[in-house]
Design a protein around this motif. Structure first.
Motif, PDB file in Angstrom:
ATOM      1  N   ARG A   1     -23.464  80.065  70.866  1.00  0.00           N
ATOM      2  CA  ARG A   1     -22.186  79.369  70.925  1.00  0.00           C
ATOM      3  C   ARG A   1     -21.198  79.929  69.914  1.00  0.00           C
ATOM      4  O   ARG A   1     -20.014  80.131  70.214  1.00  0.00           O
ATOM      5  CB  ARG A   1     -22.394  77.871  70.685  1.00  0.00           C
ATOM      6  CG  ARG A   1     -21.120  77.048  70.753  1.00  0.00           C
ATOM      7  CD  ARG A   1     -21.389  75.561  70.628  1.00  0.00           C
ATOM      8  NE  ARG A   1     -21.997  75.013  71.828  1.00  0.00           N
ATOM      9  CZ  ARG A   1     -21.343  74.756  72.959  1.00  0.00           C
ATOM     10  NH1 ARG A   1     -20.054  74.989  73.045  1.00  0.00           N
ATOM     11  NH2 ARG A   1     -21.971  74.267  74.002  1.00  0.00           N
ATOM     12  N   GLU A   2     -21.663  80.206  68.699  1.00  0.00           N
ATOM     13  CA  GLU A   2     -20.762  80.657  67.634  1.00  0.00           C
ATOM     14  C   GLU A   2     -20.530  82.162  67.680  1.00  0.00           C
ATOM     15  O   GLU A   2     -19.642  82.664  66.999  1.00  0.00           O
ATOM     16  CB  GLU A   2     -21.332  80.265  66.264  1.00  0.00           C
ATOM     17  CG  GLU A   2     -21.477  78.763  66.067  1.00  0.00           C
ATOM     18  CD  GLU A   2     -20.129  78.034  66.132  1.00  0.00           C
ATOM     19  OE1 GLU A   2     -19.150  78.574  65.591  1.00  0.00           O
ATOM     20  OE2 GLU A   2     -20.062  76.961  66.739  1.00  0.00           O
TER      21      GLU A   2
ATOM     22  N   ARG B   1     -19.630  71.935  78.612  1.00  0.00           N
ATOM     23  CA  ARG B   1     -19.085  73.177  79.144  1.00  0.00           C
ATOM     24  C   ARG B   1     -18.694  72.967  80.605  1.00  0.00           C
ATOM     25  O   ARG B   1     -19.528  72.575  81.433  1.00  0.00           O
ATOM     26  CB  ARG B   1     -20.101  74.312  79.028  1.00  0.00           C
ATOM     27  CG  ARG B   1     -19.551  75.619  79.601  1.00  0.00           C
ATOM     28  CD  ARG B   1     -20.479  76.776  79.370  1.00  0.00           C
ATOM     29  NE  ARG B   1     -20.473  77.146  77.961  1.00  0.00           N
ATOM     30  CZ  ARG B   1     -21.050  78.242  77.488  1.00  0.00           C
ATOM     31  NH1 ARG B   1     -21.679  79.055  78.297  1.00  0.00           N
ATOM     32  NH2 ARG B   1     -20.999  78.507  76.212  1.00  0.00           N
TER      33      ARG B   1
ATOM     34  N   ALA C   1      -8.337  66.327  80.168  1.00  0.00           N
ATOM     35  CA  ALA C   1      -9.238  66.746  79.098  1.00  0.00           C
ATOM     36  C   ALA C   1      -8.872  66.047  77.788  1.00  0.00           C
ATOM     37  O   ALA C   1      -9.750  65.571  77.051  1.00  0.00           O
ATOM     38  CB  ALA C   1      -9.163  68.265  78.930  1.00  0.00           C
TER      39      ALA C   1
ATOM     40  N   SER D   1     -11.199  63.411  75.688  1.00  0.00           N
ATOM     41  CA  SER D   1     -11.639  63.753  74.335  1.00  0.00           C
ATOM     42  C   SER D   1     -11.176  62.706  73.325  1.00  0.00           C
ATOM     43  O   SER D   1     -11.924  62.340  72.403  1.00  0.00           O
ATOM     44  CB  SER D   1     -11.118  65.138  73.970  1.00  0.00           C
ATOM     45  OG  SER D   1     -11.577  65.512  72.707  1.00  0.00           O
TER      46      SER D   1
ATOM     47  N   ALA E   1     -15.800  63.590  72.299  1.00  0.00           N
ATOM     48  CA  ALA E   1     -16.579  64.758  72.738  1.00  0.00           C
ATOM     49  C   ALA E   1     -15.694  65.996  72.791  1.00  0.00           C
ATOM     50  O   ALA E   1     -14.466  65.897  72.900  1.00  0.00           O
ATOM     51  CB  ALA E   1     -17.187  64.487  74.110  1.00  0.00           C
ATOM     52  N   LEU E   2     -16.330  67.154  72.713  1.00  0.00           N
ATOM     53  CA  LEU E   2     -15.612  68.424  72.742  1.00  0.00           C
ATOM     54  C   LEU E   2     -15.791  69.094  74.099  1.00  0.00           C
ATOM     55  O   LEU E   2     -16.772  68.841  74.797  1.00  0.00           O
ATOM     56  CB  LEU E   2     -16.137  69.344  71.637  1.00  0.00           C
ATOM     57  CG  LEU E   2     -15.944  68.798  70.218  1.00  0.00           C
ATOM     58  CD1 LEU E   2     -16.733  69.627  69.221  1.00  0.00           C
ATOM     59  CD2 LEU E   2     -14.469  68.768  69.852  1.00  0.00           C
ATOM     60  N   LEU E   3     -14.842  69.959  74.448  1.00  0.00           N
ATOM     61  CA  LEU E   3     -14.907  70.662  75.727  1.00  0.00           C
ATOM     62  C   LEU E   3     -14.966  72.159  75.497  1.00  0.00           C
ATOM     63  O   LEU E   3     -14.246  72.697  74.652  1.00  0.00           O
ATOM     64  CB  LEU E   3     -13.690  70.313  76.584  1.00  0.00           C
ATOM     65  CG  LEU E   3     -13.700  68.881  77.116  1.00  0.00           C
ATOM     66  CD1 LEU E   3     -12.345  68.524  77.692  1.00  0.00           C
ATOM     67  CD2 LEU E   3     -14.781  68.716  78.186  1.00  0.00           C
ATOM     68  N   ASP E   4     -15.834  72.815  76.240  1.00  0.00           N
ATOM     69  CA  ASP E   4     -15.906  74.278  76.253  1.00  0.00           C
ATOM     70  C   ASP E   4     -15.481  74.686  77.656  1.00  0.00           C
ATOM     71  O   ASP E   4     -16.285  74.673  78.588  1.00  0.00           O
ATOM     72  CB  ASP E   4     -17.339  74.706  75.933  1.00  0.00           C
ATOM     73  CG  ASP E   4     -17.494  76.217  75.901  1.00  0.00           C
ATOM     74  OD1 ASP E   4     -16.501  76.927  76.144  1.00  0.00           O
ATOM     75  OD2 ASP E   4     -18.626  76.673  75.646  1.00  0.00           O
ATOM     76  N   LEU E   5     -14.184  74.993  77.815  1.00  0.00           N
ATOM     77  CA  LEU E   5     -13.662  75.319  79.145  1.00  0.00           C
ATOM     78  C   LEU E   5     -13.848  76.803  79.401  1.00  0.00           C
ATOM     79  O   LEU E   5     -13.532  77.629  78.540  1.00  0.00           O
ATOM     80  CB  LEU E   5     -12.180  74.943  79.235  1.00  0.00           C
ATOM     81  CG  LEU E   5     -11.884  73.475  78.916  1.00  0.00           C
ATOM     82  CD1 LEU E   5     -10.383  73.203  78.967  1.00  0.00           C
ATOM     83  CD2 LEU E   5     -12.623  72.556  79.888  1.00  0.00           C
ATOM     84  N   VAL E   6     -14.386  77.144  80.560  1.00  0.00           N
ATOM     85  CA  VAL E   6     -14.521  78.551  80.924  1.00  0.00           C
ATOM     86  C   VAL E   6     -13.804  78.755  82.249  1.00  0.00           C
ATOM     87  O   VAL E   6     -13.731  77.849  83.073  1.00  0.00           O
ATOM     88  CB  VAL E   6     -16.005  78.984  81.044  1.00  0.00           C
ATOM     89  CG1 VAL E   6     -16.700  78.869  79.701  1.00  0.00           C
ATOM     90  CG2 VAL E   6     -16.754  78.153  82.076  1.00  0.00           C
TER      91      VAL E   6
END
Lengths: 298, 298
Positions: free
Chosen positions: B15-16, B95, B111, B115, B120-125
Motif C-alpha cells: 500500500r505504501e 479500494r 465519496a 467518508s 473510513a478512507l477510500l483508495d480510488l483506482v
C-alpha cells in the motif's frame, strides 16, 4: 529505402487498435493489411505485432512505428508540393507525453492554437516519469512536458517555468480538522489526498512548511480534476495546481492551509532534435502558454 | 488463524509503496518489516513481493493483501468495542474502481459524504474495463462503478442510471467545420477527440444520429477534464459528460453538434457480497448521488 506501404499498414494497425479499422483508414481490405504485415515480418525476421485485442507492437514493431511517425512529420515539411501526397494522406500526428497536472490545468490552449494554425493532429499520452525518457529516446514520443529534467540523448530540453501548487481544502474541512491552525498533531489526523503511490507533493510541502514528516490517513484519487473536486467536497486537503484552484480560492470555496506558502514544481519541454517546422511551431505555442500560466523561476 | 502481524507488514509495503514507508506506518524498523515478509514467504513457500521500486506484489501476494483489506473492513464492524483495537490501527480503507468519466464528473460528493460520516478512507483506482471484473473476483477492489454490466461471481450488481453525454464543441469550431450543419462530408474532415483506443463513443453517436461510420482526423486526449478543455479550446468535437458540460452549454462556451441528441451510457455499481456496514453505507451514498446526477433509464 524501406517499403513504406508495408510500414504504413503496421503503423495504422497499432494506431487504430485493430486490423479492420486500419483497413478502413488505409482504404484497403483487412486481408491486405494482414498480408502487408506478414510480408514485413518475413523481411525483418521477427514478430512485429502481437495479434491481441487490441494488437500490441513488439519492441521491434514499436521502433518501426516510431520511425513511420517521424518520416510523416518530415514529409509534412513538403506540404507546399501537394502533388506529391497520395490521395489517402491525412494530416501528420505528433505524439506528445504530458504530465497529468499539466494536461488538466494549462496545456490544452497551446495544443488548440497549434492545431488550428497547422492542421496537424496530436496524440497526447499521459507522462509516466519512469518511462518518458525511454520513449523520447526511441522516438515513440516526439516531445514531452515533464517534471523530470534528466537530459535525453538526441533531445533538446528547455525550462518552461514552474507549475504552482497550493495546499488547500474546503473552509468546512479546515474548520473541522485545523481549528487551531496547521500543526503536526492536526496534520497527523486530518485526511490527506494522494494522486498515486509516486505522489510525494503533500509530504514535500509539509516538510518544507512545517518541518515535519507527514504521516496521515490517506485517500487515493488518481485524477487531477478528481483531486480538486475531492478537495472542494471536503474529502481531504491536497496540493492543487493554482491554475485550477485560483477561481475557487477567490470565491471562498477553497482556502489555503497556510496562506502564502505555495510549492513550485519546475517543468521542462523535451523534444526530438528533428528540425521539423511542425515541432518548432508546437514548441513556440507551448512556451507561450507556459509564460502565461506558469511561474517563472530564477 | 493466519499470522496477522506478518500479513499487515506485507499489506503496508504494497500500500505504501516501500519498506521504509511501511515501517513508518507500522511504527517498527524497516528491518523488522523485511523479516516479517521473509517469514511469511517461508511459510507460504513462494515470493510474495518483488523487491523493485516500488515493490510489486506477486499474484499470491496480491491475494493476501486483498484478504487483509477484507479482514480490516470486517474489523471495522467492531468499532463499538474500541478496547480491541491496537494503538497503531488507523481507519479502514476501501479500494474502489471508478471509471474515469464518473470520477471526473459526479462520484466525489458521494465519496466525501461517506467518508465524513464513517471516518473510513477510500483508495480510488481508475476502472480498466478489461480488468475490473477480475479485480472484483479476487477481492482486490471491493466495489466498482463500471459501464460493464457483466455479473461477477460473489458480487451484487445494481443499476445506477446512465451518464448522459452531449456531442459538443466550441461555437467557433462549429462555425468553421460545420457551416452547413452536421453531415457526413463535414464529419469526415472535422477533427474529433478520442480518449484512448478503446473509446468508441464518438463513433457510436455518429452511427446512431447520422447513420454513418465515423472516419475523421483524430486528436487523442486521455483525460476527462482534458477532453472538456480541448472541446472548449476548439481542438475538436467530442462527447462530453453532461454534468461537466452543462454550465458551458448554458453560457454559450460550448454548443451541441445536433441539439437534443444526447447519448446515454448505463452505469452499474458492483460490490462484494460482504455484508459489511461500511460497504453498505458507501453503496447508499453512491446510489443517492447517482439519482441526482445520472439519468434514469427505463
Amino acid at each position: 529505402m524501406l517499403d513504406y506501404p508495408l510500414l504504413a499498414a503496421l503503423a495504422a494497425v497499432v494506431r487504430e487498435g485493430g486490423f479492420d479499422r486500419a483497413a478502413a483508414v488505409l482504404g484497403v481490405t483487412p486481408s491486405a493489411v494482414s498480408q502487408r504485415i506478414r510480408a514485413l515480418e518475413e523481411r525483418v525476421g521477427a514478430t512485429l505485432v502481437v495479434r491481441s485485442q487490441p494488437p500490441v507492437p513488439t519492441e521491434a514493431g514499436a521502433r518501426l512505428c516510431a520511425h513511420v511517425e517521424r518520416v510523416r512529420l518530415l514529409e509534412s515539411e513538403l506540404a507546399d508540393l501537394p502533388a506529391l501526397a497520395g490521395p489517402e494522406e491525412g494530416p501528420a500526428t505528433l505524439r506528445v507525453a504530458v504530465n497529468a497536472d499539466s494536461l488538466g490545468s494549462w496545456f490544452l490552449p497551446a495544443a488548440a492554437r497549434f492545431s488550428a494554425a497547422t492542421g496537424a493532429l496530436l496524440d497526447l499520452v499521459l507522462e509516466d516519469e519512469e518511462h518518458t525518457a525511454a520513449r523520447l529516446r526511441t522516438g515513440e514520443v516526439l516531445a514531452a512536458v515533464t517534471a523530470d529534467p534528466t537530459p535525453v540523448t538526441g533531445c533538446r530540453t528547455r525550462a518552461l517555468g514552474a507549475l504552482r501548487y497550493v495546499a488547500s481544502a474546503s473552509p468546512a474541512f479546515l474548520a473541522r480538522h485545523f481549528p487551531e491552525g496547521v500543526n503536526p498533531t492536526a496534520l497527523a489526523r486530518a485526511p490527506v489526498l494522494r494522486f498515486d503511490r509516486k505522489d510525494g507533493l503533500q509530504a514535500r510541502w509539509v516538510r518544507q512548511t512545517i518541518g515535519h514528516e507527514l504521516k496521515a490517513p490517506t485517500h487515493w484519487v488518481p485524477s487531477t480534476q478528481g483531486f480538486l473536486d475531492a478537495s472542494l467536497a471536503g474529502l481531504g486537503w491536497a496540493l492543487n495546481p493554482l491554475p485550477l484552484a485560483a477561481g475557487h480560492l477567490a470565491a471562498g470555496r477553497l482556502a489555503e492551509l497556510v496562506p502564502g506558502r505555495p510549492l513550485d514544481v519546475p517543468l521542462h519541454w523535451q523534444h526530438a532534435r528533428l528540425g521539423a517546422r511542425l515541432l518548432e511551431a508546437l514548441t513556440r505555442e507551448v512556451a507561450a502558454e507556459a509564460r502565461r500560466r506558469l511561474v517563472m523561476t530564477a
